[in-house]
Write an enzyme that holds these catalytic residues in place. Structure first.
Site, PDB file in Angstrom:
ATOM      1  N   VAL A   1       0.864  -1.198   0.000  1.00 16.03           N
ATOM      2  CA  VAL A   1       0.000   0.000   0.000  1.00 16.03           C
ATOM      3  C   VAL A   1       0.891   1.235   0.000  1.00 16.03           C
ATOM      4  O   VAL A   1       1.656   1.449   0.932  1.00 16.03           O
ATOM      5  CB  VAL A   1      -0.893   0.057   1.263  1.00 16.03           C
ATOM      6  CG1 VAL A   1      -1.804   1.280   1.198  1.00 16.03           C
ATOM      7  CG2 VAL A   1      -1.712  -1.203   1.421  1.00 16.03           C
TER       8      VAL A   1
ATOM      9  N   ASP B   1      -7.389  -1.748  -8.159  1.00 17.54           N
ATOM     10  CA  ASP B   1      -6.120  -1.649  -7.427  1.00 17.54           C
ATOM     11  C   ASP B   1      -6.316  -0.817  -6.149  1.00 17.54           C
ATOM     12  O   ASP B   1      -5.883  -1.203  -5.059  1.00 17.54           O
ATOM     13  CB  ASP B   1      -5.076  -1.010  -8.359  1.00 17.54           C
ATOM     14  CG  ASP B   1      -3.768  -0.720  -7.670  1.00 17.54           C
ATOM     15  OD1 ASP B   1      -2.909  -1.608  -7.641  1.00 17.54           O
ATOM     16  OD2 ASP B   1      -3.600   0.412  -7.157  1.00 17.54           O
TER      17      ASP B   1
ATOM     18  N   LYS C   1      -6.065  -1.980  -2.036  1.00 13.23           N
ATOM     19  CA  LYS C   1      -5.278  -1.257  -1.028  1.00 13.23           C
ATOM     20  C   LYS C   1      -6.181  -0.737   0.094  1.00 13.23           C
ATOM     21  O   LYS C   1      -5.804  -0.766   1.269  1.00 13.23           O
ATOM     22  CB  LYS C   1      -4.522  -0.104  -1.697  1.00 13.23           C
ATOM     23  CG  LYS C   1      -3.438  -0.604  -2.657  1.00 13.23           C
ATOM     24  CD  LYS C   1      -2.899   0.525  -3.503  1.00 13.23           C
ATOM     25  CE  LYS C   1      -1.836   0.040  -4.479  1.00 13.23           C
ATOM     26  NZ  LYS C   1      -1.542   1.039  -5.521  1.00 13.23           N
TER      27      LYS C   1
END
Ligand SMILES: NC(=O)c1ccc[n+]([C@@H]2O[C@H](COP(=O)([O-])OP(=O)(O)OC[C@H]3O[C@@H](n4cnc5c(N)ncnc54)[C@H](OP(=O)(O)O)[C@@H]3O)[C@@H](O)[C@H]2O)c1
Length: 438
Positions: free
Chosen positions: A134, A203, A207
């Site tokens: 992250v 994506d 995260k």
């Protein structure tokens, strides 16, 4: 005299893996000091073992079987930088089962299998770290796991994808359209050949899953965060944002509300005065608000060989120190090694339908008597009231009407937009972007 080297098994030697090998070589002395002794790369697995690589792999056994590396007697710490899901999962599981600590940068793996792998790590008394997954070098997981471990977070908002942030910044700055901005991102290396996971918001959602589990200390199942990406964004959206005092960002939003935990990923208008509005191009940031700590912003490069490798190296040093310390004392590693685990409480989730939000709407309408009344009637019928409106002059019988609404139930706004889209005078699909100004 230094203790004997801790031996590293590395899965993947691509962008991040090569960056890590480079840092281990160029910073050997500092790394040895920080880790309390030498680290040595003993094995790697790559898909193409005979491929030429521009890093020095002298003395390293190179193969193509990740599980064999996880299983090898001469591996003390496993680092997974190969990406994907099933293959890294098998290798990471194998290492943890053997009591080998694992470091990974793989957000997909940790979003989909994090709780299971963390439970295995705790059961085996070994570390599982994934800071790089992250925001790459931004130490956000570390902050949530350590300094903020007992903090009660009320709000977490992240710009977590450099590709989409670069595209939106380029569209805003240069007035380019979406595909031109995507081409520019590709040319500069900020977008992959297949950027669909970035553009779709997937994506960012992976995260956010990892961040929300820690920030709100609750289970967040993989794939459970409502997600919208930036495909279809138009330069006019960014121009209108500017006109009303906002900028457009793809946000991961987590807020603890009396009605439940609100988690979502979507593009949003945010006020220009917000610190997050100044996060441009490939940069990432995480804004946190805690009951005791107040507001914080963590900012930095969220991708790239060296920023990501630096985060992996930070985890590696922490694991190596911990391992050496525990070996010296004959104690198991502390519980902090598997930081997502303790104190998880189930938290009610607020459905996106019930989130209250303001919205920007842009409608292309025909020059026809009563069209504005029809639009406001559809909004009013759904309980959505208008805060601001702007109408361009009619050109060739068409005009653009831009509206900002007051706060309303998300589902009601979507119903109203669908009803407006069905009006004969509305020429094309309305543009609608939520406003986030909490
Ligand atoms: N790139 C970034 O900026 C960034 C940022 C944050 C996190 N990450 C994460 O870091 C991880 C690695 O990303 P990357 O950009 O370095 O990827 P990459 O450049 O595509 O490299 C992947 C590496 O893994 C190897 N590999 C792939 N599948 C394999 C398999 N089945 N068996 C053995 N080796 C295999 C490849 O071997 P060959 O070289 O032989 O093809 C390559 O060396 C991913 O989880 C990614 O999400 C990346």
């Amino acid at each position: 005299m230094h203790p004997s080297p801790l031996r590293i098994g590395l899965l993947g030697c691509g962008v991040v893996g090569s960056g890590l090998v480079g840092l281990l070589g160029s910073r050997e002395r500092a790394v040895t000091d920080a880790a309390g002794g030498p680290l040595r790369l003993s094995r790697i697995a790559v898909r193409h073992p005979s491929k030429q690589r521009d890093v020095d792999l002298t003395g390293v056994a190179i193969g193509d079987d990740p599980v064999a590396v996880a299983d090898a007697e001469d591996v003390d710490i496993l680092i997974e930088l190969m990406g994907g899901l099933e293959e890294p999962l098998a290798a990471v599981r194998r290492a943890l089962e053997r009591g080998i600590p694992v470091i990974t940068a793989n957000k997909h793996l940790m979003s989909a299998h994090g709780p299971e792998l963390e439970a295995l790590a705790v059961a085996k008394g070994v570390a599982l770290r994934h800071e790089a997954s992250v925001g790459a070098v931004i130490p956000v997981l570390q902050s949530l796991d350590q300094g903020l471990r007992t903090e009660r977070c009320s709000l977490l908002v992240g710009i977590l994808n450099g590709t989409t942030n670069f595209i939106l910044s380029t569209m805003e700055r240069e007035g380019r359209d979406f595909s031109e901005a995507l081409d520019a991102a590709r040319t500069l290396g900020f977008a992959e050949a297949d950027p669909s996971l970035d553009l779709s918001g997937a994506d960012t959602a992976q995260k956010m899953t990892l961040l929300a589990r820690r920030a709100f200390r609750t289970d967040v199942p993989h794939g459970s965060i409502p997600t919208e990406g930036i495909v279809g964004m138009e330069p006019e959206d960014l121009r209108d944002a500017e006109r009303f005092g906002y900028v457009v960002k793809l946000l991961g939003i987590g807020q603890r509300l009396p009605e439940g935990l609100d988690l979502r990923v979507h593009p949003a208008f945010i006020p220009k005065r917000y610190l997050l509005a100044a996060v441009r191009d490939e940069y990432n940031a995480v804004y946190l608000r805690g009951d005791a700590a107040g507001s914080m912003l963590l900012y930095g490069k969220g991708a790239g060989a060296l920023p990501t490798a630096q985060a992996v190296l930070g985890d590696l040093i922490a694991v190596a120190r911990e391992r050496r310390l525990c070996a010296a004392n004959g104690t198991p590693p502390p519980a902090a090694s598997a930081p997502g685990m303790p104190h998880r409480e189930p938290e009610a989730r607020l459905a996106l339908d019930d989130v209250r939000t303001k919205v920007y709407l842009r409608l292309t309408v025909q020059d026809q008597a009563g069209v504005l009344a029809q639009i406001t009637q559809r909004l009013g019928a759904a309980g959505v009231s208008v805060a601001q409106m702007f109408q361009e002059p009619f050109v060739r019988g068409e005009a653009s009407i831009t509206l900002l609404t007051h706060e309303a139930r998300d589902r009601d706004v979507r119903d109203a937009v669908a009803a407006i889209a069905a009006l004969p005078a509305v020429r094309r699909a309305p543009r609608s972007i939520r406003i986030f100004d909490r």
